[in-house]
Design a protein around this motif. Structure first.
Motif, PDB file in Angstrom:
ATOM      1  N   ARG A 164      17.837  -5.178   1.719  1.00 54.77           N
ATOM      2  CA  ARG A 164      17.712  -5.950   2.962  1.00 54.77           C
ATOM      3  C   ARG A 164      17.153  -5.085   4.085  1.00 54.77           C
ATOM      4  NH1 ARG A 164      23.358  -8.263   4.101  1.00 54.77           N
ATOM      5  NH2 ARG A 164      22.355  -8.924   6.029  1.00 54.77           N
ATOM      6  N   ILE A 165      17.591  -3.828   4.137  1.00 54.72           N
ATOM      7  CA  ILE A 165      17.072  -2.904   5.155  1.00 54.72           C
ATOM      8  C   ILE A 165      15.579  -2.697   4.958  1.00 54.72           C
ATOM      9  CG2 ILE A 165      17.076  -0.482   5.900  1.00 54.72           C
ATOM     10  CD1 ILE A 165      20.137  -0.499   5.416  1.00 54.72           C
ATOM     11  N   ARG A 166      15.159  -2.469   3.731  1.00 53.14           N
ATOM     12  CA  ARG A 166      13.738  -2.247   3.438  1.00 53.14           C
ATOM     13  C   ARG A 166      12.908  -3.466   3.846  1.00 53.14           C
ATOM     14  NH1 ARG A 166      13.802  -1.234  -2.005  1.00 53.14           N
ATOM     15  NH2 ARG A 166      14.799   0.722  -1.496  1.00 53.14           N
ATOM     16  N   LYS A 167      13.422  -4.669   3.535  1.00 58.46           N
ATOM     17  CA  LYS A 167      12.708  -5.896   3.903  1.00 58.46           C
ATOM     18  C   LYS A 167      12.612  -6.027   5.426  1.00 58.46           C
ATOM     19  CE  LYS A 167      12.784 -10.891   3.379  1.00 58.46           C
ATOM     20  NZ  LYS A 167      13.497 -12.056   2.850  1.00 58.46           N
ATOM     21  N   ALA A 168      13.719  -5.778   6.126  1.00 62.75           N
ATOM     22  CA  ALA A 168      13.731  -5.865   7.594  1.00 62.75           C
ATOM     23  C   ALA A 168      12.798  -4.824   8.209  1.00 62.75           C
ATOM     24  CB  ALA A 168      15.156  -5.697   8.120  1.00 62.75           C
ATOM     25  N   GLU A 169      12.785  -3.615   7.669  1.00 65.12           N
ATOM     26  CA  GLU A 169      11.886  -2.570   8.175  1.00 65.12           C
ATOM     27  C   GLU A 169      10.432  -2.940   7.951  1.00 65.12           C
ATOM     28  OE1 GLU A 169      14.561   1.500   7.875  1.00 65.12           O
ATOM     29  OE2 GLU A 169      13.469   0.846   6.091  1.00 65.12           O
ATOM     30  N   ASN A 170      10.125  -3.530   6.796  1.00 66.03           N
ATOM     31  CA  ASN A 170       8.751  -3.959   6.517  1.00 66.03           C
ATOM     32  C   ASN A 170       8.308  -5.050   7.484  1.00 66.03           C
ATOM     33  OD1 ASN A 170       8.466  -2.137   4.430  1.00 66.03           O
ATOM     34  ND2 ASN A 170       8.942  -3.612   2.829  1.00 66.03           N
ATOM     35  N   GLN A 171       9.206  -6.000   7.775  1.00 65.28           N
ATOM     36  CA  GLN A 171       8.876  -7.057   8.736  1.00 65.28           C
ATOM     37  C   GLN A 171       8.637  -6.462  10.121  1.00 65.28           C
ATOM     38  OE1 GLN A 171      12.349  -9.532   8.271  1.00 65.28           O
ATOM     39  NE2 GLN A 171      11.239 -11.006   7.006  1.00 65.28           N
ATOM     40  N   ARG A 172       9.534  -5.574  10.530  1.00 66.40           N
ATOM     41  CA  ARG A 172       9.405  -4.919  11.827  1.00 66.40           C
ATOM     42  C   ARG A 172       8.091  -4.138  11.910  1.00 66.40           C
ATOM     43  NH1 ARG A 172      12.719   0.124  11.969  1.00 66.40           N
ATOM     44  NH2 ARG A 172      10.948   0.658  10.684  1.00 66.40           N
ATOM     45  N   ASP A 173       7.776  -3.386  10.862  1.00 69.78           N
ATOM     46  CA  ASP A 173       6.556  -2.584  10.849  1.00 69.78           C
ATOM     47  C   ASP A 173       5.299  -3.451  10.902  1.00 69.78           C
ATOM     48  OD1 ASP A 173       8.199  -0.382  10.778  1.00 69.78           O
ATOM     49  OD2 ASP A 173       7.856   0.048   8.646  1.00 69.78           O
ATOM     50  N   ALA A 174       5.345  -4.623  10.258  1.00 70.72           N
ATOM     51  CA  ALA A 174       4.193  -5.534  10.289  1.00 70.72           C
ATOM     52  C   ALA A 174       3.941  -6.042  11.709  1.00 70.72           C
ATOM     53  CB  ALA A 174       4.417  -6.705   9.340  1.00 70.72           C
ATOM     54  N   VAL A 175       5.011  -6.393  12.420  1.00 69.72           N
ATOM     55  CA  VAL A 175       4.862  -6.860  13.799  1.00 69.72           C
ATOM     56  C   VAL A 175       4.393  -5.712  14.692  1.00 69.72           C
ATOM     57  CG1 VAL A 175       6.090  -7.791  15.810  1.00 69.72           C
ATOM     58  CG2 VAL A 175       6.510  -8.738  13.541  1.00 69.72           C
ATOM     59  N   LEU A 176       4.948  -4.518  14.488  1.00 69.52           N
ATOM     60  CA  LEU A 176       4.515  -3.353  15.263  1.00 69.52           C
ATOM     61  C   LEU A 176       3.032  -3.069  15.048  1.00 69.52           C
ATOM     62  CD1 LEU A 176       7.465  -0.824  14.905  1.00 69.52           C
ATOM     63  CD2 LEU A 176       6.556  -1.779  17.015  1.00 69.52           C
ATOM     64  N   THR A 177       2.575  -3.207  13.824  1.00 63.73           N
ATOM     65  CA  THR A 177       1.163  -2.985  13.513  1.00 63.73           C
ATOM     66  C   THR A 177       0.295  -3.991  14.262  1.00 63.73           C
ATOM     67  OG1 THR A 177       1.689  -2.048  11.364  1.00 63.73           O
ATOM     68  CG2 THR A 177      -0.536  -2.925  11.638  1.00 63.73           C
ATOM     69  N   GLU A 178       0.739  -5.250  14.308  1.00 64.62           N
ATOM     70  CA  GLU A 178      -0.022  -6.262  15.050  1.00 64.62           C
ATOM     71  C   GLU A 178      -0.071  -5.934  16.536  1.00 64.62           C
ATOM     72  OE1 GLU A 178       0.343 -10.436  14.285  1.00 64.62           O
ATOM     73  OE2 GLU A 178       1.449  -9.981  12.455  1.00 64.62           O
ATOM     74  N   ILE A 179       1.078  -5.533  17.087  1.00 61.09           N
ATOM     75  CA  ILE A 179       1.129  -5.197  18.505  1.00 61.09           C
ATOM     76  C   ILE A 179       0.231  -4.002  18.790  1.00 61.09           C
ATOM     77  CG2 ILE A 179       2.610  -4.314  20.353  1.00 61.09           C
ATOM     78  CD1 ILE A 179       4.894  -6.002  19.109  1.00 61.09           C
ATOM     79  N   ARG A 180       0.329  -2.974  17.952  1.00 60.23           N
ATOM     80  CA  ARG A 180      -0.523  -1.789  18.152  1.00 60.23           C
ATOM     81  C   ARG A 180      -1.999  -2.160  18.063  1.00 60.23           C
ATOM     82  NH1 ARG A 180       3.489   1.031  14.649  1.00 60.23           N
ATOM     83  NH2 ARG A 180       4.787   2.194  16.084  1.00 60.23           N
ATOM     84  N   GLY A 181      -2.336  -3.021  17.109  1.00 57.07           N
ATOM     85  CA  GLY A 181      -3.725  -3.435  16.955  1.00 57.07           C
ATOM     86  C   GLY A 181      -4.259  -4.150  18.185  1.00 57.07           C
ATOM     87  N   LEU A 182      -3.381  -4.895  18.847  1.00 58.07           N
ATOM     88  CA  LEU A 182      -3.783  -5.606  20.058  1.00 58.07           C
ATOM     89  C   LEU A 182      -3.799  -4.715  21.289  1.00 58.07           C
ATOM     90  CD1 LEU A 182      -1.776  -8.915  19.684  1.00 58.07           C
ATOM     91  CD2 LEU A 182      -4.254  -8.650  19.586  1.00 58.07           C
ATOM     92  N   CYS A 183      -2.844  -3.786  21.349  1.00 54.17           N
ATOM     93  CA  CYS A 183      -2.581  -3.105  22.614  1.00 54.17           C
ATOM     94  C   CYS A 183      -3.032  -1.663  22.706  1.00 54.17           C
ATOM     95  CB  CYS A 183      -1.082  -3.142  22.908  1.00 54.17           C
ATOM     96  SG  CYS A 183      -0.435  -4.818  22.940  1.00 54.17           S
TER      97      CYS A 183
END
Length: 163
Positions: free
Chosen positions: A136-155
């Motif tokens: 569950r931690i790995r899944k949550a970290e992957n979701q978090r990292d995907a959103v962070l990647t999107e934010i970084r890509g935009l910002c």
């Protein structure tokens, strides 16, 4: 027609400039889960570009953090309106909402990861429960990292991105 040279006005350091990187409307609409009305509002915009991102490391401008605000950076966007649309305030409000939704989603995912790590510290944790929790931690970290990647890509300026 003469174009505005925005950095003549803002005078930001080169490290903050993004080279007018295009921000896809489809990504904003998908991430912010817009209503039909909001999607129509977004259609009043022809093109959205990121001109710059002012961060502490790029501009030496300190973040504003207190009980009410947590402003770590300021994103400078250039919005080209479609045709003769004058719905500038409406579009600006919607763009602000889209970015806030992304940041809030990331905050929720960070909280989930921290909560799961705290659960893992429980003295009642069995090996089997611990293994399930790690997944569950790995899944949550992957979701978090995907959103962070999107934010970084935009910002944030990307390596090798032209200014």
């Amino acid at each position: 027609m003469m174009s505005t040279r925005w950095n003549d006005i803002f005078q930001l350091p080169e490290a903050a400039l993004a080279g007018n990187k295009r921000v896809p409307k489809t990504m904003l609409a998908a991430q912010a889960v817009l209503t039909k009305h909001e999607q129509k509002t977004l259609d009043k915009m022809r093109r959205l570009e990121r001109f710059a991102t002012a961060t502490k490391s790029a501009t030496r401008i300190l973040p504003r953090v207190d009980d009410e605000l947590d402003i770590q950076s300021v994103i400078f966007l250039r919005c080209e309106m479609a045709d003769t649309s004058q719905a500038v305030a409406e579009v600006a409000h919607l763009l602000h909402k889209c970015f806030l939704v992304l940041v809030n989603h990331c905050d929720v995912l960070w909280s989930d990861v921290r909560r799961l790590y705290e659960e893992r510290k429980s003295p009642d944790m069995t090996l089997n429960d611990s293994a399930k929790l790690r997944m569950r931690i790995r899944k949550a970290e992957n979701q978090r990292d995907a959103v962070l990647t999107e934010i970084r890509g935009l910002c944030l300026p990307q390596e090798g991105e032209s200014n």
